[in-house]
Design a protein around this motif. Structure first.
Motif, PDB file in Angstrom:
ATOM      1  N   LEU A  99       0.836  -1.200   0.000  1.00  0.00           N
ATOM      2  CA  LEU A  99       0.000   0.000   0.000  1.00  0.00           C
ATOM      3  C   LEU A  99       0.871   1.250   0.000  1.00  0.00           C
ATOM      4  CD1 LEU A  99      -2.659   1.502   0.071  1.00  0.00           C
ATOM      5  CD2 LEU A  99      -2.863   0.970   2.497  1.00  0.00           C
ATOM      6  N   ARG A 100       1.951   1.217   0.761  1.00  0.00           N
ATOM      7  CA  ARG A 100       2.861   2.371   0.771  1.00  0.00           C
ATOM      8  C   ARG A 100       3.447   2.603  -0.622  1.00  0.00           C
ATOM      9  NH1 ARG A 100       7.365   2.951   4.738  1.00  0.00           N
ATOM     10  NH2 ARG A 100       7.051   5.127   4.186  1.00  0.00           N
ATOM     11  N   ALA A 101       3.768   1.524  -1.321  1.00  0.00           N
ATOM     12  CA  ALA A 101       4.303   1.668  -2.681  1.00  0.00           C
ATOM     13  C   ALA A 101       3.280   2.335  -3.600  1.00  0.00           C
ATOM     14  CB  ALA A 101       4.713   0.297  -3.230  1.00  0.00           C
ATOM     15  N   CYS A 102       2.009   1.985  -3.447  1.00  0.00           N
ATOM     16  CA  CYS A 102       0.960   2.629  -4.242  1.00  0.00           C
ATOM     17  C   CYS A 102       0.803   4.103  -3.868  1.00  0.00           C
ATOM     18  CB  CYS A 102      -0.364   1.897  -4.062  1.00  0.00           C
ATOM     19  SG  CYS A 102      -0.434   0.311  -4.928  1.00  0.00           S
ATOM     20  N   CYS A 103       0.935   4.402  -2.583  1.00  0.00           N
ATOM     21  CA  CYS A 103       0.853   5.802  -2.143  1.00  0.00           C
ATOM     22  C   CYS A 103       1.957   6.637  -2.786  1.00  0.00           C
ATOM     23  CB  CYS A 103       0.997   5.905  -0.622  1.00  0.00           C
ATOM     24  SG  CYS A 103      -0.421   5.333   0.307  1.00  0.00           S
ATOM     25  N   GLN A 104       3.131   6.064  -2.879  1.00  0.00           N
ATOM     26  CA  GLN A 104       4.287   6.814  -3.372  1.00  0.00           C
ATOM     27  C   GLN A 104       4.192   7.131  -4.862  1.00  0.00           C
ATOM     28  OE1 GLN A 104       7.375   4.331  -1.744  1.00  0.00           O
ATOM     29  NE2 GLN A 104       6.946   5.048   0.330  1.00  0.00           N
ATOM     30  N   VAL A 105       3.338   6.386  -5.596  1.00  0.00           N
ATOM     31  CA  VAL A 105       3.145   6.691  -7.015  1.00  0.00           C
ATOM     32  C   VAL A 105       1.726   7.209  -7.286  1.00  0.00           C
ATOM     33  CG1 VAL A 105       4.946   5.115  -7.817  1.00  0.00           C
ATOM     34  CG2 VAL A 105       2.595   4.275  -7.585  1.00  0.00           C
ATOM     35  N   TYR A 106       1.007   7.568  -6.194  1.00  0.00           N
ATOM     36  CA  TYR A 106      -0.329   8.165  -6.292  1.00  0.00           C
ATOM     37  C   TYR A 106      -1.326   7.268  -7.038  1.00  0.00           C
ATOM     38  CZ  TYR A 106       2.662  12.096  -5.117  1.00  0.00           C
ATOM     39  OH  TYR A 106       3.587  12.894  -4.523  1.00  0.00           O
ATOM     40  N   ASN A 107      -1.247   5.973  -6.789  1.00  0.00           N
ATOM     41  CA  ASN A 107      -2.106   4.998  -7.452  1.00  0.00           C
ATOM     42  C   ASN A 107      -3.361   4.775  -6.607  1.00  0.00           C
ATOM     43  OD1 ASN A 107      -3.365   2.689  -8.429  1.00  0.00           O
ATOM     44  ND2 ASN A 107      -1.468   1.557  -8.739  1.00  0.00           N
ATOM     45  N   VAL A 108      -4.409   5.532  -6.887  1.00  0.00           N
ATOM     46  CA  VAL A 108      -5.634   5.474  -6.093  1.00  0.00           C
ATOM     47  C   VAL A 108      -6.262   4.081  -6.163  1.00  0.00           C
ATOM     48  CG1 VAL A 108      -7.975   6.386  -5.810  1.00  0.00           C
ATOM     49  CG2 VAL A 108      -6.107   7.942  -6.365  1.00  0.00           C
ATOM     50  N   GLN A 109      -6.383   3.524  -7.363  1.00  0.00           N
ATOM     51  CA  GLN A 109      -7.028   2.217  -7.507  1.00  0.00           C
ATOM     52  C   GLN A 109      -6.234   1.134  -6.779  1.00  0.00           C
ATOM     53  OE1 GLN A 109     -10.151   1.796  -8.688  1.00  0.00           O
ATOM     54  NE2 GLN A 109      -9.877  -0.195  -7.747  1.00  0.00           N
ATOM     55  N   GLY A 110      -4.925   1.184  -6.884  1.00  0.00           N
ATOM     56  CA  GLY A 110      -4.087   0.224  -6.167  1.00  0.00           C
ATOM     57  C   GLY A 110      -4.259   0.364  -4.663  1.00  0.00           C
ATOM     58  N   CYS A 111      -4.338   1.607  -4.200  1.00  0.00           N
ATOM     59  CA  CYS A 111      -4.551   1.857  -2.766  1.00  0.00           C
ATOM     60  C   CYS A 111      -5.897   1.316  -2.305  1.00  0.00           C
ATOM     61  CB  CYS A 111      -4.463   3.357  -2.463  1.00  0.00           C
ATOM     62  SG  CYS A 111      -2.796   4.047  -2.542  1.00  0.00           S
ATOM     63  N   LEU A 112      -6.928   1.528  -3.103  1.00  0.00           N
ATOM     64  CA  LEU A 112      -8.259   1.036  -2.742  1.00  0.00           C
ATOM     65  C   LEU A 112      -8.281  -0.488  -2.671  1.00  0.00           C
ATOM     66  CD1 LEU A 112     -10.458   3.444  -4.897  1.00  0.00           C
ATOM     67  CD2 LEU A 112     -10.456   3.291  -2.390  1.00  0.00           C
ATOM     68  N   THR A 113      -7.662  -1.124  -3.651  1.00  0.00           N
ATOM     69  CA  THR A 113      -7.608  -2.590  -3.674  1.00  0.00           C
ATOM     70  C   THR A 113      -6.875  -3.113  -2.448  1.00  0.00           C
ATOM     71  OG1 THR A 113      -7.679  -2.628  -6.089  1.00  0.00           O
ATOM     72  CG2 THR A 113      -6.796  -4.591  -4.991  1.00  0.00           C
ATOM     73  N   LEU A 114      -5.747  -2.514  -2.132  1.00  0.00           N
ATOM     74  CA  LEU A 114      -4.949  -2.966  -0.994  1.00  0.00           C
ATOM     75  C   LEU A 114      -5.635  -2.651   0.328  1.00  0.00           C
ATOM     76  CD1 LEU A 114      -1.516  -2.201  -2.514  1.00  0.00           C
ATOM     77  CD2 LEU A 114      -2.185  -4.416  -1.570  1.00  0.00           C
ATOM     78  N   ALA A 115      -6.326  -1.522   0.405  1.00  0.00           N
ATOM     79  CA  ALA A 115      -7.061  -1.202   1.635  1.00  0.00           C
ATOM     80  C   ALA A 115      -8.131  -2.263   1.887  1.00  0.00           C
ATOM     81  CB  ALA A 115      -7.682   0.190   1.542  1.00  0.00           C
ATOM     82  N   HIS A 116      -8.782  -2.720   0.830  1.00  0.00           N
ATOM     83  CA  HIS A 116      -9.782  -3.785   0.956  1.00  0.00           C
ATOM     84  C   HIS A 116      -9.114  -5.084   1.427  1.00  0.00           C
ATOM     85  CE1 HIS A 116     -13.423  -6.037   0.166  1.00  0.00           C
ATOM     86  NE2 HIS A 116     -12.727  -6.876  -0.571  1.00  0.00           N
ATOM     87  N   GLN A 117      -7.963  -5.411   0.855  1.00  0.00           N
ATOM     88  CA  GLN A 117      -7.243  -6.618   1.258  1.00  0.00           C
ATOM     89  C   GLN A 117      -6.776  -6.513   2.707  1.00  0.00           C
ATOM     90  OE1 GLN A 117      -4.097  -7.190  -1.603  1.00  0.00           O
ATOM     91  NE2 GLN A 117      -5.513  -7.672  -3.255  1.00  0.00           N
ATOM     92  N   ILE A 118      -6.372  -5.326   3.125  1.00  0.00           N
ATOM     93  CA  ILE A 118      -5.953  -5.111   4.511  1.00  0.00           C
ATOM     94  C   ILE A 118      -7.134  -5.335   5.452  1.00  0.00           C
ATOM     95  CG2 ILE A 118      -5.318  -3.274   6.141  1.00  0.00           C
ATOM     96  CD1 ILE A 118      -3.260  -2.349   3.996  1.00  0.00           C
ATOM     97  N   ARG A 119      -8.299  -4.825   5.090  1.00  0.00           N
ATOM     98  CA  ARG A 119      -9.491  -5.025   5.921  1.00  0.00           C
ATOM     99  C   ARG A 119      -9.786  -6.526   6.055  1.00  0.00           C
ATOM    100  NH1 ARG A 119     -12.375  -2.612   9.748  1.00  0.00           N
ATOM    101  NH2 ARG A 119     -12.500  -0.682   8.587  1.00  0.00           N
ATOM    102  N   GLN A 120      -9.720  -7.249   4.957  1.00  0.00           N
ATOM    103  CA  GLN A 120      -9.987  -8.689   4.995  1.00  0.00           C
ATOM    104  C   GLN A 120      -8.940  -9.423   5.837  1.00  0.00           C
ATOM    105  OE1 GLN A 120     -10.148  -9.461   0.717  1.00  0.00           O
ATOM    106  NE2 GLN A 120     -12.358  -9.838   0.893  1.00  0.00           N
ATOM    107  N   ALA A 121      -7.669  -9.079   5.661  1.00  0.00           N
ATOM    108  CA  ALA A 121      -6.597  -9.730   6.412  1.00  0.00           C
ATOM    109  C   ALA A 121      -6.714  -9.407   7.900  1.00  0.00           C
ATOM    110  CB  ALA A 121      -5.232  -9.292   5.879  1.00  0.00           C
ATOM    111  N   TYR A 122      -7.105  -8.181   8.211  1.00  0.00           N
ATOM    112  CA  TYR A 122      -7.301  -7.784   9.600  1.00  0.00           C
ATOM    113  C   TYR A 122      -8.442  -8.587  10.227  1.00  0.00           C
ATOM    114  CZ  TYR A 122      -8.840  -5.107  13.628  1.00  0.00           C
ATOM    115  OH  TYR A 122      -9.254  -4.753  14.894  1.00  0.00           O
TER     116      TYR A 122
END
Length: 145
Positions: A99-122
């Motif tokens: 997710l940090r890697a997506c933040c560093q390149v301003y990838n909104v869709q990548g961030c959204l996908t990873l945030a969803h995966q983080i919620r599921q993993a949590y």
């Protein structure tokens, strides 16, 4: 009875490690628990859950805006990665790195996908560690009975 519960706890932790959910850091935390601090792991896990739930909510909130502040988001995810690694929540720490890697390149869709995966993993980690804490409570009750 207590020995059977201890075996169940060990099997649970081994399974979580083999699935990549936890790493050896969690065992390090377990080794710090003793008679002088019998609730150490449960206390650490509870604090982690409380803090992490707030962080995940904030991550999702930040990503729901039309133009997220990627620098602030990156800092928040960095904190979450650190607390996850300290607990031994390997899967969550790895997702935070992505997710940090997506933040560093301003990838909104990548961030959204990873945030969803983080919620599921949590949610998965939360359920598994709730079981761990229930078993630990049972083990303590057997020892004091």
């Amino acid at each position: 009875m207590a020995q059977a519960i201890e075996q169940h706890i060990d099997q649970l932790v081994q399974t979580l490690q083999s699935e990549g959910i936890l790493d050896e850091q969690f065992e390090q935390l377990m080794s710090l628990q003793d008679e002088t601090n019998p609730n150490f792991v449960a206390e650490v896990v509870q604090l982690y859950f409380e803090d992490s739930a707030r962080k995940i909510d904030k991550i999702e909130q930040m990503l729901s805006t039309s133009s997220p502040d990627f620098e602030e988001l990156d800092q928040l995810v960095h904190q979450f990665k650190g607390s996850s690694a300290s607990l031994g929540a390997q899967m969550l720490a790895q997702l935070c790195i992505q997710l940090r890697a997506c933040c560093q390149v301003y990838n909104v869709q990548g961030c959204l996908t990873l945030a969803h995966q983080i919620r599921q993993a949590y949610d998965l980690l939360h359920n598994k560690l709730e079981l761990y804490m229930q078993l630990e409570t049972q083990r303590k009750q057997c020892l004091t009975a």
